[in-house]
Design a protein around this motif. Structure first.
Motif, short mmCIF file in Angstrom:
data_model
loop_
_atom_site.label_atom_id
_atom_site.label_comp_id
_atom_site.label_asym_id
_atom_site.label_seq_id
_atom_site.Cartn_x
_atom_site.Cartn_y
_atom_site.Cartn_z
N ALA A 286 12.24 12.93 -0.06
CA ALA A 286 12.52 11.55 0.31
C ALA A 286 11.80 11.08 1.57
O ALA A 286 11.13 10.05 1.56
N PHE A 287 11.93 11.83 2.65
CA PHE A 287 11.49 11.31 3.94
C PHE A 287 9.98 11.14 4.02
O PHE A 287 9.47 10.09 4.44
N ARG A 288 9.23 12.14 3.61
CA ARG A 288 7.77 12.06 3.71
C ARG A 288 7.19 10.96 2.82
O ARG A 288 6.33 10.19 3.26
N PRO A 289 7.64 10.85 1.55
CA PRO A 289 7.14 9.72 0.74
C PRO A 289 7.50 8.37 1.36
O PRO A 289 6.68 7.44 1.32
N LEU A 290 8.72 8.24 1.91
CA LEU A 290 9.12 6.99 2.52
C LEU A 290 8.29 6.69 3.76
O LEU A 290 7.87 5.54 3.98
N LEU A 291 8.02 7.71 4.57
CA LEU A 291 7.23 7.52 5.78
C LEU A 291 5.80 7.13 5.43
O LEU A 291 5.19 6.28 6.09
N GLY A 292 5.24 7.76 4.41
CA GLY A 292 3.90 7.39 3.99
C GLY A 292 3.82 5.97 3.48
O GLY A 292 2.87 5.23 3.79
N TRP A 293 4.83 5.56 2.70
CA TRP A 293 4.88 4.18 2.21
C TRP A 293 5.00 3.20 3.37
O TRP A 293 4.33 2.16 3.39
N ALA A 294 5.87 3.51 4.35
CA ALA A 294 6.06 2.62 5.49
C ALA A 294 4.77 2.49 6.31
O ALA A 294 4.44 1.41 6.80
N THR A 295 4.03 3.59 6.43
CA THR A 295 2.76 3.55 7.15
C THR A 295 1.77 2.65 6.43
O THR A 295 1.11 1.81 7.05
N ALA A 296 1.67 2.81 5.12
CA ALA A 296 0.72 2.01 4.34
C ALA A 296 1.09 0.53 4.35
O ALA A 296 0.23 -0.34 4.50
N LEU A 297 2.38 0.23 4.18
CA LEU A 297 2.81 -1.17 4.23
C LEU A 297 2.50 -1.77 5.59
O LEU A 297 2.02 -2.91 5.69
N SER A 298 2.76 -1.02 6.66
CA SER A 298 2.49 -1.50 8.01
C SER A 298 1.01 -1.77 8.21
O SER A 298 0.62 -2.77 8.85
N PHE A 299 0.15 -0.90 7.68
CA PHE A 299 -1.29 -1.11 7.79
C PHE A 299 -1.71 -2.41 7.09
O PHE A 299 -2.58 -3.13 7.58
N ASP A 300 -1.10 -2.69 5.95
CA ASP A 300 -1.46 -3.92 5.24
C ASP A 300 -0.97 -5.15 6.01
O ASP A 300 -1.66 -6.18 6.05
N VAL A 301 0.21 -5.06 6.62
CA VAL A 301 0.71 -6.15 7.45
C VAL A 301 -0.24 -6.38 8.64
O VAL A 301 -0.56 -7.52 8.99
N LEU A 302 -0.69 -5.29 9.25
CA LEU A 302 -1.64 -5.39 10.36
C LEU A 302 -2.94 -6.06 9.90
O LEU A 302 -3.47 -6.95 10.59
N ALA A 303 -3.46 -5.64 8.75
CA ALA A 303 -4.71 -6.21 8.25
C ALA A 303 -4.59 -7.71 8.00
O ALA A 303 -5.49 -8.49 8.33
N ARG A 304 -3.46 -8.15 7.44
CA ARG A 304 -3.25 -9.58 7.20
C ARG A 304 -3.20 -10.35 8.53
O ARG A 304 -3.67 -11.48 8.61
N TRP A 305 -2.64 -9.72 9.53
CA TRP A 305 -2.56 -10.34 10.85
C TRP A 305 -3.96 -10.55 11.44
O TRP A 305 -4.29 -11.61 11.97
N VAL A 306 -4.81 -9.54 11.28
CA VAL A 306 -6.17 -9.63 11.81
C VAL A 306 -7.03 -10.57 10.97
O VAL A 306 -7.80 -11.38 11.51
N GLU A 307 -6.89 -10.50 9.66
CA GLU A 307 -7.80 -11.22 8.77
C GLU A 307 -7.48 -12.72 8.64
O GLU A 307 -8.40 -13.55 8.66
N ASP A 308 -6.22 -13.06 8.49
CA ASP A 308 -5.90 -14.47 8.28
C ASP A 308 -4.88 -15.03 9.26
O ASP A 308 -4.42 -16.16 9.11
N GLY A 309 -4.52 -14.22 10.25
CA GLY A 309 -3.64 -14.72 11.30
C GLY A 309 -2.17 -14.76 10.95
O GLY A 309 -1.38 -15.34 11.69
#
Length: 300
Positions: free
Chosen positions: A134-157
């Motif tokens: 449970a924990f490692r898959p959830l942590l990996g998913w949270a990392t990937a989702l966070s990276f996509d949120v960061l990218a949207r912040w940089v790319e389109d504000g």
């Protein structure tokens, strides 16, 4: 690192400076990264690693706290690496200590922002099992989702707070709509066989077939509820599930206006379902998602 290390990569249409600022400044970092609620840099002398403390809320007023340090290196002018280590002495923390890196690679197609990290666990064999299942898959998913949120912040504000509010609004609307469909199919039709469910089919002259029709409708409604959760990002399914009951209810009211006069009647339920469907459908196609990230290192 070992084969079970967490790897996440997101290509960002932005500059290294923009991504660097949002990942290295604590106030900016904690806005987009689901893994941390608070990050505080500690004072340091020039040339020393940057030490920091972190806090991650885990619900019910509880949090995991720890410490870490990072060192940034510029390898060839186009690739910058931030190496970090982290640890927690709290017994409630599954992670005892870990290590990893962030890497920023400038290319002709934008910036490759990637991380790879691993950690050790406590609690012995049960801890290792919880981590693997449970924990490692959830942590990996949270990392990937966070990276996509960061990218949207940089790319389109799009501010991280707006991205997470959209995710929450979509989840509430979609789960609520799925529960209504699932409940209506499972409880009054399949489990209870309520007489009110039989009445419309008997008025249609189905007679002994009315019970089979109710069961078939219950299975269909339950399937719609499951599909709404299974096809999480499907906009058309959310619209259909929210708006289809409008036509069915309108037909029922025309046939028997009395159904619209009682408390908690079908008209009230239909309005709520339509609203949930429109909210979920309008948001579904523009949500951040972990699927936009690579989860294994690309072959060089």
């Amino acid at each position: 690192m070992s084969d079970d290390a967490i790897y996440v990569e997101r290509r960002v249409d932005g500059s290294l400076d923009a991504v660097w600022e949002r990942t290295q400044e604590p106030d900016e970092h904690e806005r987009w990264d689901l893994r941390f609620s608070e990050i505080d840099y500690l004072p340091r002398e020039e040339g020393e690693p940057q030490r920091f403390t972190y806090r991650t809320g885990i619900g019910f007023g509880l949090a995991v706290e720890g410490t870490g340090e990072s060192v940034a290196t510029n390898e060839d002018g186009e690739e910058t690496t931030s190496v970090l280590s982290f640890a927690s002495e709290q017994a409630r923390s599954l992670i005892t200590e870990g290590r990893g890196f962030w890497r920023y690679v400038e290319t002709d197609d934008g910036l490759r922002f990637l991380t790879e990290y691993n950690y050790d666990t406590r609690w012995g064999a049960p801890g290792r099992l919880i981590d693997r299942v449970a924990f490692r898959p959830l942590l990996g998913w949270a990392t990937a989702l966070s990276f996509d949120v960061l990218a949207r912040w940089v790319e389109d504000g799009t501010p991280p707070e707006a991205s997470y509010r959209a995710l929450l609004a979509h989840a509430v609307a979609r789960v609520g709509l799925a529960l209504i469909w699932g409940y209506q199919g499972l409880v009054p039709k399949l489990l209870v066989g309520h007489p009110a469910e039989l009445a419309p089919f008997r008025r249609l002259g189905l007679g002994a077939m009315a019970q089979e029709a109710v069961i078939a409708l219950g299975v269909l409604e339950l399937a719609v509820g499951v599909a709404l959760l299974w096809r999480w990002r499907s906009a058309w399914l959310a619209y259909l599930a929210g708006l289809a009951p409008v036509g069915l209810t309108a037909g029922a009211v025309v046939a028997d206006p009395a159904v619209a006069l009682g408390p908690y009647n079908p008209v009230v339920t239909t309005v709520g379902m339509a609203a949930l469907g429109v909210v979920a459908g309008s948001i579904a196609g523009d949500l951040p998602t972990a699927r936009n990230c690579l989860r294994t290192p690309p072959e060089e």
